[in-house]
Design a protein around this motif. Structure first.
Motif, PDB file in Angstrom:
ATOM      1  N   TRP A  56      34.067 -74.812   9.427  1.00 42.25           N
ATOM      2  CA  TRP A  56      34.125 -73.377  10.243  1.00 42.25           C
ATOM      3  C   TRP A  56      34.793 -72.501   9.392  1.00 42.25           C
ATOM      4  CZ3 TRP A  56      38.378 -71.726  14.382  1.00 42.25           C
ATOM      5  CH2 TRP A  56      37.903 -70.749  14.791  1.00 42.25           C
ATOM      6  N   VAL A  57      34.203 -71.377   9.086  1.00 40.44           N
ATOM      7  CA  VAL A  57      34.767 -70.339   8.239  1.00 40.44           C
ATOM      8  C   VAL A  57      34.538 -68.897   9.247  1.00 40.44           C
ATOM      9  CG1 VAL A  57      34.426 -71.200   6.053  1.00 40.44           C
ATOM     10  CG2 VAL A  57      32.715 -69.845   6.985  1.00 40.44           C
ATOM     11  N   THR A  58      35.207 -67.977   9.018  1.00 41.45           N
ATOM     12  CA  THR A  58      35.471 -66.744  10.030  1.00 41.45           C
ATOM     13  C   THR A  58      35.045 -65.678   8.997  1.00 41.45           C
ATOM     14  OG1 THR A  58      37.876 -66.419   9.642  1.00 41.45           O
ATOM     15  CG2 THR A  58      36.983 -67.657  11.356  1.00 41.45           C
ATOM     16  N   CYS A  59      34.644 -65.661   7.671  1.00 41.07           N
ATOM     17  CA  CYS A  59      34.218 -64.538   7.242  1.00 41.07           C
ATOM     18  C   CYS A  59      33.285 -65.075   5.848  1.00 41.07           C
ATOM     19  CB  CYS A  59      35.101 -63.650   6.479  1.00 41.07           C
ATOM     20  SG  CYS A  59      36.036 -64.612   5.224  1.00 41.07           S
ATOM     21  N   VAL A  60      32.238 -64.234   5.427  1.00 43.29           N
ATOM     22  CA  VAL A  60      31.226 -64.306   4.475  1.00 43.29           C
ATOM     23  C   VAL A  60      31.853 -64.961   3.274  1.00 43.29           C
ATOM     24  CG1 VAL A  60      29.510 -63.208   3.045  1.00 43.29           C
ATOM     25  CG2 VAL A  60      29.642 -62.572   5.738  1.00 43.29           C
ATOM     26  N   SER A  61      32.756 -64.291   2.677  1.00 38.36           N
ATOM     27  CA  SER A  61      33.395 -64.643   1.380  1.00 38.36           C
ATOM     28  C   SER A  61      33.888 -66.119   1.377  1.00 38.36           C
ATOM     29  CB  SER A  61      34.528 -63.712   1.061  1.00 38.36           C
ATOM     30  OG  SER A  61      35.610 -63.761   1.999  1.00 38.36           O
ATOM     31  N   GLU A  62      34.511 -66.442   2.542  1.00 38.81           N
ATOM     32  CA  GLU A  62      35.146 -67.837   2.738  1.00 38.81           C
ATOM     33  C   GLU A  62      34.016 -68.669   2.549  1.00 38.81           C
ATOM     34  OE1 GLU A  62      37.738 -68.365   5.703  1.00 38.81           O
ATOM     35  OE2 GLU A  62      39.315 -66.821   4.827  1.00 38.81           O
ATOM     36  N   GLY A  63      32.681 -68.386   3.347  1.00 38.21           N
ATOM     37  CA  GLY A  63      31.616 -69.350   3.815  1.00 38.21           C
ATOM     38  C   GLY A  63      30.966 -69.443   2.147  1.00 38.21           C
ATOM     39  N   LEU A  64      30.838 -68.488   1.620  1.00 44.18           N
ATOM     40  CA  LEU A  64      30.121 -68.630   0.189  1.00 44.18           C
ATOM     41  C   LEU A  64      31.010 -69.363  -0.945  1.00 44.18           C
ATOM     42  CD1 LEU A  64      28.941 -64.814  -0.128  1.00 44.18           C
ATOM     43  CD2 LEU A  64      27.467 -66.904   0.151  1.00 44.18           C
ATOM     44  N   GLU A  65      32.200 -68.986  -0.690  1.00 40.24           N
ATOM     45  CA  GLU A  65      33.154 -69.995  -1.594  1.00 40.24           C
ATOM     46  C   GLU A  65      33.121 -71.380  -1.200  1.00 40.24           C
ATOM     47  OE1 GLU A  65      37.962 -70.415  -2.086  1.00 40.24           O
ATOM     48  OE2 GLU A  65      37.192 -68.409  -1.858  1.00 40.24           O
ATOM     49  N   LYS A  66      33.096 -71.756   0.002  1.00 44.19           N
ATOM     50  CA  LYS A  66      33.012 -73.272   0.259  1.00 44.19           C
ATOM     51  C   LYS A  66      31.586 -73.798   0.306  1.00 44.19           C
ATOM     52  CE  LYS A  66      36.652 -73.614   3.838  1.00 44.19           C
ATOM     53  NZ  LYS A  66      37.555 -74.511   3.497  1.00 44.19           N
ATOM     54  N   ILE A  67      30.669 -73.038   0.052  1.00 42.12           N
ATOM     55  CA  ILE A  67      29.073 -73.461  -0.214  1.00 42.12           C
ATOM     56  C   ILE A  67      29.020 -73.694  -1.689  1.00 42.12           C
ATOM     57  CG2 ILE A  67      26.689 -72.759  -0.225  1.00 42.12           C
ATOM     58  CD1 ILE A  67      27.341 -71.419   2.282  1.00 42.12           C
ATOM     59  N   GLU A  68      29.629 -72.723  -2.524  1.00 44.83           N
ATOM     60  CA  GLU A  68      29.642 -72.793  -3.902  1.00 44.83           C
ATOM     61  C   GLU A  68      30.445 -74.234  -4.415  1.00 44.83           C
ATOM     62  OE1 GLU A  68      30.621 -68.900  -5.063  1.00 44.83           O
ATOM     63  OE2 GLU A  68      28.314 -68.650  -5.556  1.00 44.83           O
ATOM     64  N   THR A  69      31.594 -74.388  -3.780  1.00 45.16           N
ATOM     65  CA  THR A  69      32.525 -75.513  -4.048  1.00 45.16           C
ATOM     66  C   THR A  69      31.733 -76.812  -3.554  1.00 45.16           C
ATOM     67  OG1 THR A  69      34.545 -74.189  -3.622  1.00 45.16           O
ATOM     68  CG2 THR A  69      34.921 -76.557  -3.600  1.00 45.16           C
ATOM     69  N   ARG A  86      22.675 -65.830  -5.211  1.00 51.01           N
ATOM     70  CA  ARG A  86      23.218 -66.852  -6.081  1.00 51.01           C
ATOM     71  C   ARG A  86      22.195 -67.981  -6.254  1.00 51.01           C
ATOM     72  NH1 ARG A  86      27.108 -63.937  -3.411  1.00 51.01           N
ATOM     73  NH2 ARG A  86      29.207 -64.127  -4.245  1.00 51.01           N
ATOM     74  N   ASN A  87      20.763 -68.005  -5.971  1.00 51.34           N
ATOM     75  CA  ASN A  87      19.886 -68.737  -6.006  1.00 51.34           C
ATOM     76  C   ASN A  87      20.319 -70.075  -5.230  1.00 51.34           C
ATOM     77  OD1 ASN A  87      18.012 -67.474  -7.429  1.00 51.34           O
ATOM     78  ND2 ASN A  87      19.182 -67.632  -9.170  1.00 51.34           N
ATOM     79  N   ILE A  88      21.081 -70.007  -4.095  1.00 53.50           N
ATOM     80  CA  ILE A  88      21.367 -71.250  -3.081  1.00 53.50           C
ATOM     81  C   ILE A  88      20.327 -71.214  -1.923  1.00 53.50           C
ATOM     82  CG2 ILE A  88      23.130 -71.980  -1.546  1.00 53.50           C
ATOM     83  CD1 ILE A  88      25.129 -70.319  -3.060  1.00 53.50           C
ATOM     84  N   ASN A  89      19.559 -72.400  -2.257  1.00 56.65           N
ATOM     85  CA  ASN A  89      18.716 -72.828  -1.127  1.00 56.65           C
ATOM     86  C   ASN A  89      19.259 -73.587  -0.090  1.00 56.65           C
ATOM     87  OD1 ASN A  89      16.315 -72.903  -0.094  1.00 56.65           O
ATOM     88  ND2 ASN A  89      15.417 -74.785  -1.235  1.00 56.65           N
ATOM     89  N   LEU A  90      19.645 -72.819   0.920  1.00 58.70           N
ATOM     90  CA  LEU A  90      20.345 -73.349   2.222  1.00 58.70           C
ATOM     91  C   LEU A  90      19.702 -72.817   3.413  1.00 58.70           C
ATOM     92  CD1 LEU A  90      22.860 -75.235   3.227  1.00 58.70           C
ATOM     93  CD2 LEU A  90      24.148 -73.106   3.193  1.00 58.70           C
ATOM     94  N   PRO A  91      19.292 -73.502   4.153  1.00 58.39           N
ATOM     95  CA  PRO A  91      18.547 -73.127   5.395  1.00 58.39           C
ATOM     96  C   PRO A  91      19.766 -72.402   6.410  1.00 58.39           C
ATOM     97  CG  PRO A  91      17.824 -75.383   5.100  1.00 58.39           C
ATOM     98  CD  PRO A  91      18.856 -74.975   4.087  1.00 58.39           C
ATOM     99  N   VAL A  92      19.398 -71.340   6.959  1.00 59.43           N
ATOM    100  CA  VAL A  92      20.426 -70.748   7.715  1.00 59.43           C
ATOM    101  C   VAL A  92      19.788 -70.135   9.205  1.00 59.43           C
ATOM    102  CG1 VAL A  92      21.688 -68.500   7.841  1.00 59.43           C
ATOM    103  CG2 VAL A  92      21.357 -69.498   5.581  1.00 59.43           C
ATOM    104  N   ILE A  93      20.330 -70.836  10.312  1.00 53.82           N
ATOM    105  CA  ILE A  93      20.150 -70.477  11.484  1.00 53.82           C
ATOM    106  C   ILE A  93      21.118 -69.400  11.754  1.00 53.82           C
ATOM    107  CG2 ILE A  93      20.154 -71.138  13.909  1.00 53.82           C
ATOM    108  CD1 ILE A  93      19.680 -73.903  12.976  1.00 53.82           C
ATOM    109  N   ILE A  94      20.508 -68.258  12.188  1.00 54.76           N
ATOM    110  CA  ILE A  94      21.236 -66.959  12.908  1.00 54.76           C
ATOM    111  C   ILE A  94      21.314 -67.524  14.458  1.00 54.76           C
ATOM    112  CG2 ILE A  94      21.110 -64.610  13.368  1.00 54.76           C
ATOM    113  CD1 ILE A  94      21.397 -65.445  10.533  1.00 54.76           C
ATOM    114  N   CYS A  95      22.806 -67.505  14.720  1.00 55.86           N
ATOM    115  CA  CYS A  95      23.056 -67.575  16.058  1.00 55.86           C
ATOM    116  C   CYS A  95      23.943 -66.429  16.645  1.00 55.86           C
ATOM    117  CB  CYS A  95      23.910 -69.006  16.372  1.00 55.86           C
ATOM    118  SG  CYS A  95      24.329 -69.489  17.921  1.00 55.86           S
ATOM    119  N   SER A  96      23.169 -65.683  17.484  1.00 56.55           N
ATOM    120  CA  SER A  96      23.985 -64.487  17.695  1.00 56.55           C
ATOM    121  C   SER A  96      23.721 -64.097  19.243  1.00 56.55           C
ATOM    122  CB  SER A  96      23.341 -63.112  16.846  1.00 56.55           C
ATOM    123  OG  SER A  96      24.034 -61.976  17.270  1.00 56.55           O
TER     124      SER A  96
END
Length: 127
Positions: free
Chosen positions: A30-43, A83-93
């Protein structure tokens, strides 16, 4: 299945996690902002243990400490593409969106059967 959930509401995160647990999915970061999400995905990619799916709200902060942005979900999708990251994203809003580039959308509302919609999208991902 390893999922990252980008969401700034504790209550909504817990409800989504409860539904994922019913499906046997317990690996949710769980992350609460875009920047943390991108960082965790790349890591995760660098460590050889990438995420299989992202579930993203549309309205949450771009960076920690900032106010929520109504276009955060679109910003997240654009950043993945750049970033050429192929990750499926479900928008849940809580608003009923159809966002180009997203794998699917779930309208998180008492007026919808969001749980069934989420299960359907995740089940379809494995096929």
């Amino acid at each position: 299945m390893k999922i990252i959930h980008l969401e700034d509401s504790v209550d909504k995160h817990m409800e989504v996690c409860r539904e994922l647990q019913k499906m046997g999915i317990t690996s949710v970061e769980w992350v609460t902002c875009v920047s943390e999400g991108l960082e965790k995905i790349e890591t995760a990619i660098k460590n050889g243990a990438p995420f299989h799916l992202a579930i993203s709200d549309m309205h949450y902060p771009i960076r920690r400490g900032e106010v929520a942005d109504w276009e955060a979900g679109e910003y997240f999708l654009k950043a993945l593409a750049e970033r050429n990251i192929n990750l499926p994203v479900i928008i849940c809003s809580t608003r009923n969106y159809r966002i180009p580039g997203a794998y699917g959308s779930v309208w998180f509302s008492d007026l919808s059967d969001w749980e069934m919609d989420l299960r359907g999208l995740i089940t379809g991902l494995g096929k």
